[in-house]
Design a protein around this motif. Structure first.
Motif, PDB file in Angstrom:
ATOM      1  N   ALA A 111       0.829  -1.216   0.000  1.00  0.00           N
ATOM      2  CA  ALA A 111       0.000   0.000   0.000  1.00  0.00           C
ATOM      3  C   ALA A 111       0.857   1.257   0.000  1.00  0.00           C
ATOM      4  O   ALA A 111       0.432   2.312  -0.489  1.00  0.00           O
ATOM      5  CB  ALA A 111      -0.929   0.007   1.217  1.00  0.00           C
ATOM      6  N   ALA A 112       2.075   1.146   0.545  1.00  0.00           N
ATOM      7  CA  ALA A 112       2.966   2.305   0.599  1.00  0.00           C
ATOM      8  C   ALA A 112       3.399   2.759  -0.789  1.00  0.00           C
ATOM      9  O   ALA A 112       3.814   3.909  -0.973  1.00  0.00           O
ATOM     10  CB  ALA A 112       4.205   1.978   1.434  1.00  0.00           C
ATOM     11  N   GLU A 113       3.292   1.874  -1.774  1.00  0.00           N
ATOM     12  CA  GLU A 113       3.786   2.193  -3.109  1.00  0.00           C
ATOM     13  C   GLU A 113       2.666   2.508  -4.098  1.00  0.00           C
ATOM     14  O   GLU A 113       2.916   2.696  -5.289  1.00  0.00           O
ATOM     15  CB  GLU A 113       4.635   1.033  -3.630  1.00  0.00           C
ATOM     16  CG  GLU A 113       5.835   0.725  -2.739  1.00  0.00           C
ATOM     17  CD  GLU A 113       6.669  -0.429  -3.253  1.00  0.00           C
ATOM     18  OE1 GLU A 113       6.772  -0.573  -4.485  1.00  0.00           O
ATOM     19  OE2 GLU A 113       7.231  -1.177  -2.430  1.00  0.00           O
ATOM     20  N   VAL A 114       1.435   2.586  -3.607  1.00  0.00           N
ATOM     21  CA  VAL A 114       0.300   2.888  -4.479  1.00  0.00           C
ATOM     22  C   VAL A 114       0.152   4.402  -4.619  1.00  0.00           C
ATOM     23  O   VAL A 114       0.181   5.130  -3.631  1.00  0.00           O
ATOM     24  CB  VAL A 114      -1.007   2.287  -3.925  1.00  0.00           C
ATOM     25  CG1 VAL A 114      -2.195   2.707  -4.794  1.00  0.00           C
ATOM     26  CG2 VAL A 114      -0.908   0.772  -3.872  1.00  0.00           C
ATOM     27  N   VAL A 115       0.003   4.873  -5.840  1.00  0.00           N
ATOM     28  CA  VAL A 115      -0.198   6.304  -6.103  1.00  0.00           C
ATOM     29  C   VAL A 115      -1.488   6.496  -6.899  1.00  0.00           C
ATOM     30  O   VAL A 115      -1.975   5.566  -7.556  1.00  0.00           O
ATOM     31  CB  VAL A 115       0.983   6.909  -6.887  1.00  0.00           C
ATOM     32  CG1 VAL A 115       2.268   6.828  -6.081  1.00  0.00           C
ATOM     33  CG2 VAL A 115       1.154   6.221  -8.240  1.00  0.00           C
ATOM     34  N   ASP A 116      -2.048   7.685  -6.810  1.00  0.00           N
ATOM     35  CA  ASP A 116      -3.274   7.999  -7.544  1.00  0.00           C
ATOM     36  C   ASP A 116      -2.887   8.462  -8.946  1.00  0.00           C
ATOM     37  O   ASP A 116      -2.733   9.657  -9.211  1.00  0.00           O
ATOM     38  CB  ASP A 116      -4.050   9.096  -6.799  1.00  0.00           C
ATOM     39  CG  ASP A 116      -5.452   9.302  -7.366  1.00  0.00           C
ATOM     40  OD1 ASP A 116      -5.684   8.915  -8.525  1.00  0.00           O
ATOM     41  OD2 ASP A 116      -6.309   9.870  -6.644  1.00  0.00           O
ATOM     42  N   ALA A 117      -2.725   7.501  -9.843  1.00  0.00           N
ATOM     43  CA  ALA A 117      -2.248   7.804 -11.191  1.00  0.00           C
ATOM     44  C   ALA A 117      -3.199   8.727 -11.942  1.00  0.00           C
ATOM     45  O   ALA A 117      -2.765   9.590 -12.722  1.00  0.00           O
ATOM     46  CB  ALA A 117      -2.045   6.503 -11.972  1.00  0.00           C
ATOM     47  N   GLY A 118      -4.504   8.569 -11.706  1.00  0.00           N
ATOM     48  CA  GLY A 118      -5.482   9.406 -12.392  1.00  0.00           C
ATOM     49  C   GLY A 118      -5.356  10.868 -11.995  1.00  0.00           C
ATOM     50  O   GLY A 118      -5.362  11.765 -12.855  1.00  0.00           O
ATOM     51  N   ALA A 119      -5.217  11.121 -10.693  1.00  0.00           N
ATOM     52  CA  ALA A 119      -5.084  12.493 -10.212  1.00  0.00           C
ATOM     53  C   ALA A 119      -3.789  13.119 -10.730  1.00  0.00           C
ATOM     54  O   ALA A 119      -3.764  14.288 -11.135  1.00  0.00           O
ATOM     55  CB  ALA A 119      -5.115  12.522  -8.687  1.00  0.00           C
ATOM     56  N   ILE A 120      -2.709  12.334 -10.716  1.00  0.00           N
ATOM     57  CA  ILE A 120      -1.423  12.849 -11.194  1.00  0.00           C
ATOM     58  C   ILE A 120      -1.498  13.181 -12.682  1.00  0.00           C
ATOM     59  O   ILE A 120      -0.951  14.192 -13.138  1.00  0.00           O
ATOM     60  CB  ILE A 120      -0.302  11.841 -10.911  1.00  0.00           C
ATOM     61  CG1 ILE A 120      -0.092  11.714  -9.395  1.00  0.00           C
ATOM     62  CG2 ILE A 120       1.002  12.250 -11.597  1.00  0.00           C
ATOM     63  CD1 ILE A 120       0.830  10.596  -8.978  1.00  0.00           C
ATOM     64  N   ALA A 121      -2.212  12.357 -13.448  1.00  0.00           N
ATOM     65  CA  ALA A 121      -2.382  12.626 -14.880  1.00  0.00           C
ATOM     66  C   ALA A 121      -3.138  13.935 -15.102  1.00  0.00           C
ATOM     67  O   ALA A 121      -2.798  14.729 -15.989  1.00  0.00           O
ATOM     68  CB  ALA A 121      -3.112  11.470 -15.552  1.00  0.00           C
ATOM     69  N   ASP A 122      -4.180  14.175 -14.285  1.00  0.00           N
ATOM     70  CA  ASP A 122      -4.946  15.420 -14.405  1.00  0.00           C
ATOM     71  C   ASP A 122      -4.084  16.634 -14.060  1.00  0.00           C
ATOM     72  O   ASP A 122      -4.150  17.675 -14.721  1.00  0.00           O
ATOM     73  CB  ASP A 122      -6.166  15.382 -13.475  1.00  0.00           C
ATOM     74  CG  ASP A 122      -7.233  14.410 -13.951  1.00  0.00           C
ATOM     75  OD1 ASP A 122      -7.214  14.039 -15.143  1.00  0.00           O
ATOM     76  OD2 ASP A 122      -8.083  14.017 -13.128  1.00  0.00           O
ATOM     77  N   MET A 123      -3.264  16.507 -13.019  1.00  0.00           N
ATOM     78  CA  MET A 123      -2.379  17.608 -12.629  1.00  0.00           C
ATOM     79  C   MET A 123      -1.363  17.894 -13.735  1.00  0.00           C
ATOM     80  O   MET A 123      -1.093  19.053 -14.064  1.00  0.00           O
ATOM     81  CB  MET A 123      -1.644  17.255 -11.324  1.00  0.00           C
ATOM     82  CG  MET A 123      -2.527  17.100 -10.118  1.00  0.00           C
ATOM     83  SD  MET A 123      -1.550  16.582  -8.663  1.00  0.00           S
ATOM     84  CE  MET A 123      -2.846  15.927  -7.608  1.00  0.00           C
ATOM     85  N   THR A 124      -0.818  16.832 -14.277  1.00  0.00           N
ATOM     86  CA  THR A 124       0.177  16.988 -15.344  1.00  0.00           C
ATOM     87  C   THR A 124      -0.429  17.691 -16.557  1.00  0.00           C
ATOM     88  O   THR A 124       0.194  18.580 -17.155  1.00  0.00           O
ATOM     89  CB  THR A 124       0.738  15.616 -15.759  1.00  0.00           C
ATOM     90  OG1 THR A 124       1.288  14.957 -14.602  1.00  0.00           O
ATOM     91  CG2 THR A 124       1.822  15.766 -16.809  1.00  0.00           C
ATOM     92  N   LYS A 125      -1.635  17.315 -16.909  1.00  0.00           N
ATOM     93  CA  LYS A 125      -2.318  17.934 -18.042  1.00  0.00           C
ATOM     94  C   LYS A 125      -2.517  19.426 -17.803  1.00  0.00           C
ATOM     95  O   LYS A 125      -2.329  20.251 -18.708  1.00  0.00           O
ATOM     96  CB  LYS A 125      -3.663  17.245 -18.286  1.00  0.00           C
ATOM     97  CG  LYS A 125      -4.430  17.790 -19.479  1.00  0.00           C
ATOM     98  CD  LYS A 125      -5.749  17.038 -19.668  1.00  0.00           C
ATOM     99  CE  LYS A 125      -6.535  17.613 -20.845  1.00  0.00           C
ATOM    100  NZ  LYS A 125      -7.836  16.898 -21.028  1.00  0.00           N
ATOM    101  N   LEU A 126      -2.907  19.781 -16.580  1.00  0.00           N
ATOM    102  CA  LEU A 126      -3.120  21.194 -16.245  1.00  0.00           C
ATOM    103  C   LEU A 126      -1.825  21.997 -16.402  1.00  0.00           C
ATOM    104  O   LEU A 126      -1.820  23.091 -16.971  1.00  0.00           O
ATOM    105  CB  LEU A 126      -3.668  21.312 -14.829  1.00  0.00           C
ATOM    106  CG  LEU A 126      -4.058  22.716 -14.338  1.00  0.00           C
ATOM    107  CD1 LEU A 126      -5.236  22.640 -13.371  1.00  0.00           C
ATOM    108  CD2 LEU A 126      -2.888  23.426 -13.660  1.00  0.00           C
ATOM    109  N   LEU A 127      -0.713  21.438 -15.907  1.00  0.00           N
ATOM    110  CA  LEU A 127       0.557  22.153 -15.981  1.00  0.00           C
ATOM    111  C   LEU A 127       1.081  22.210 -17.409  1.00  0.00           C
ATOM    112  O   LEU A 127       1.624  23.226 -17.836  1.00  0.00           O
ATOM    113  CB  LEU A 127       1.597  21.504 -15.064  1.00  0.00           C
ATOM    114  CG  LEU A 127       1.296  21.517 -13.568  1.00  0.00           C
ATOM    115  CD1 LEU A 127       2.537  21.131 -12.777  1.00  0.00           C
ATOM    116  CD2 LEU A 127       0.799  22.878 -13.122  1.00  0.00           C
TER     117      LEU A 127
END
Length: 408
Positions: free
Chosen positions: A74-90
């Motif tokens: 569980a320590a290595e799980v990331v929210d890939a969807g949220a990170i993708a949305d942030m990346t798109k915004l930037l």
């Protein structure tokens, strides 16, 4: 801090820190603990003309629950969807504002291996976000906000109410929120830093020599290096302050050109953990020996994050006679403590620290002497007896610091 002061702080973070432009989107990283200020920041961004504000809510207490109660993976799980949305915004030209509400000791007692695994997973997943920021492709800013837990840690001898009041007072002072016109102050301060930056870059010193009771260290500088600090320029031409407050000018040392010994003059803070009394020996850029009074094992795991984690990526000059240093407070927060003291950083170098670095691949940056790593952790080496000399290509020595302050 009352409602009017929160609004004033929010306006300064938006207009001076990230300097949000009309029609621009903003990514706001903010802990759930400071929701009232977050709402003020969102409102301030829209008043500045923001097209949209994406709010990334963060919860340190929940982070601890995941690490303690979840399975190891569980320590290595990331929210890939949220990170993708942030990346798109930037990538679409958005700006970033990160608010840090420290809770010292929040990770105390948690398995350090899980803490490090989570840090490594997050750094890997947000690599593109970091790249956009570190190469100057987006405007970004980081600032701190007091919490009850932070106030207790910084002022343990005061009552809770007194501690919180004193911490807010300190934040007002170091951010210059107590000034009638904070924007004008920061414009003048940035101009002073720019004079240092331009002079240092123009001189193209080949080496820095640190001497004090706790440091006997030489750092070679790569060819065509650049000094950075104060304000940077965003893609829309706006000046922004990556750190608010800021007192430093910095560059990258040559990856293989660091030699000698140094002792950290303040604790090292990383991901909710801290290391006290750390000492390092460098040879040809690499840490070859180290020890610490507390947190030594955590320090070891930190430097094992990847191959570049035991090399330096930054050297920063900060006078002892500066607003934050003059308070005499150990904030237990890197953003503030690093702006009170000369410091160096284990891990990755900023591409902006070499000519045309923003256009280079990681491999090209390495070829030009800039270290690459998922890690970037600052630690303080400044002191009242620190002298720093700079050496030119023909061997001339120039005094940069004497007794902890600029020599000129």
């Amino acid at each position: 801090m009352n409602g009017n002061e929160l609004q004033k702080y929010a306006d300064m973070l938006v207009r001076v820190g990230a300097n949000v432009q009309p029609g621009q989107e903003l990514l706001l990283h903010v802990p759930v603990d400071i929701a009232p200020l977050a709402r003020q920041v969102v409102a301030a961004a829209y008043r500045a003309g923001a097209k949209f504000v994406m709010v990334d809510w963060q919860d340190q207490a929940m982070k601890r629950v995941h690490l303690e109660e979840g399975p190891p993976e569980a320590a290595e799980v990331v929210d890939a969807g949220a990170i993708a949305d942030m990346t798109k915004l930037l990538e679409g030209g958005g700006a970033v504002l990160a608010l840090n509400a420290p809770k010292p000791g929040m990770m105390k007692g948690v398995d350090s291996q899980r803490v490090m695994a989570q840090a490594k997973a997050n750094r890997g997943a947000t690599k593109r976000l970091s790249e956009l920021m570190q190469t100057g492709q987006v405007a970004w800013s980081i600032a701190t906000v007091p919490t009850p837990e932070w106030a207790r840690a910084v002022f343990p001898d005061l009552s809770q109410e007194e501690a919180e009041a004193k911490l807010w007072e300190s934040i007002r002072y170091v951010t210059r929120l107590d000034k009638e016109d904070p924007v004008a102050y920061w414009q003048g301060h940035v101009a002073q830093l720019n004079e240092k930056i331009d002079w240092l870059t123009d001189k193209q010193f080949t080496r820095l020599i640190f001497k004090s009771e706790t440091a006997d260290l030489t750092l070679d500088l790569p060819p065509n290096h650049k000094w950075v600090g104060g304000a940077l320029t965003g893609p829309q031409g706006q000046a922004f302050l990556p750190n608010l407050p800021t007192e430093e000018v910095f560059t990258a040392p040559l990856r293989t050109g660091v030699n000698g010994r140094v002792r950290a003059t303040k604790p090292i803070f990383f991901n909710g953990e801290f290391v006290e009394g750390a000492e390092f020996v460098f040879r040809d850029g690499k840490v070859v020996e180290f020890k610490a009074k507390t947190g030594e094992e955590f320090l070891r795991k930190m430097m094992e994050m990847d191959e570049g984690a035991c090399y330096l990526g930054e050297v920063a000059l900060v006078p002892q006679d500066s607003p934050i240093a003059n308070l005499g407070i150990l904030f237990q927060n890197t953003l503030l403590d690093e702006n009170a003291s000369c410091h160096i950083a284990l891990g990755s170098a900023y591409p902006l620290c070499v000519e045309k670095g923003a256009e280079m691949t990681p491999e090209q940056l390495m070829e030009n002497g800039l270290n690459q790593s998922m890690l970037h952790t600052d630690f303080m080496i400044g002191s009242d007896d620190l002298n720093i000399d700079a050496e030119t290509a023909d061997g001339e020595r120039v005094a940069l610091f004497r007794n902890g302050n600029w020599a000129k």
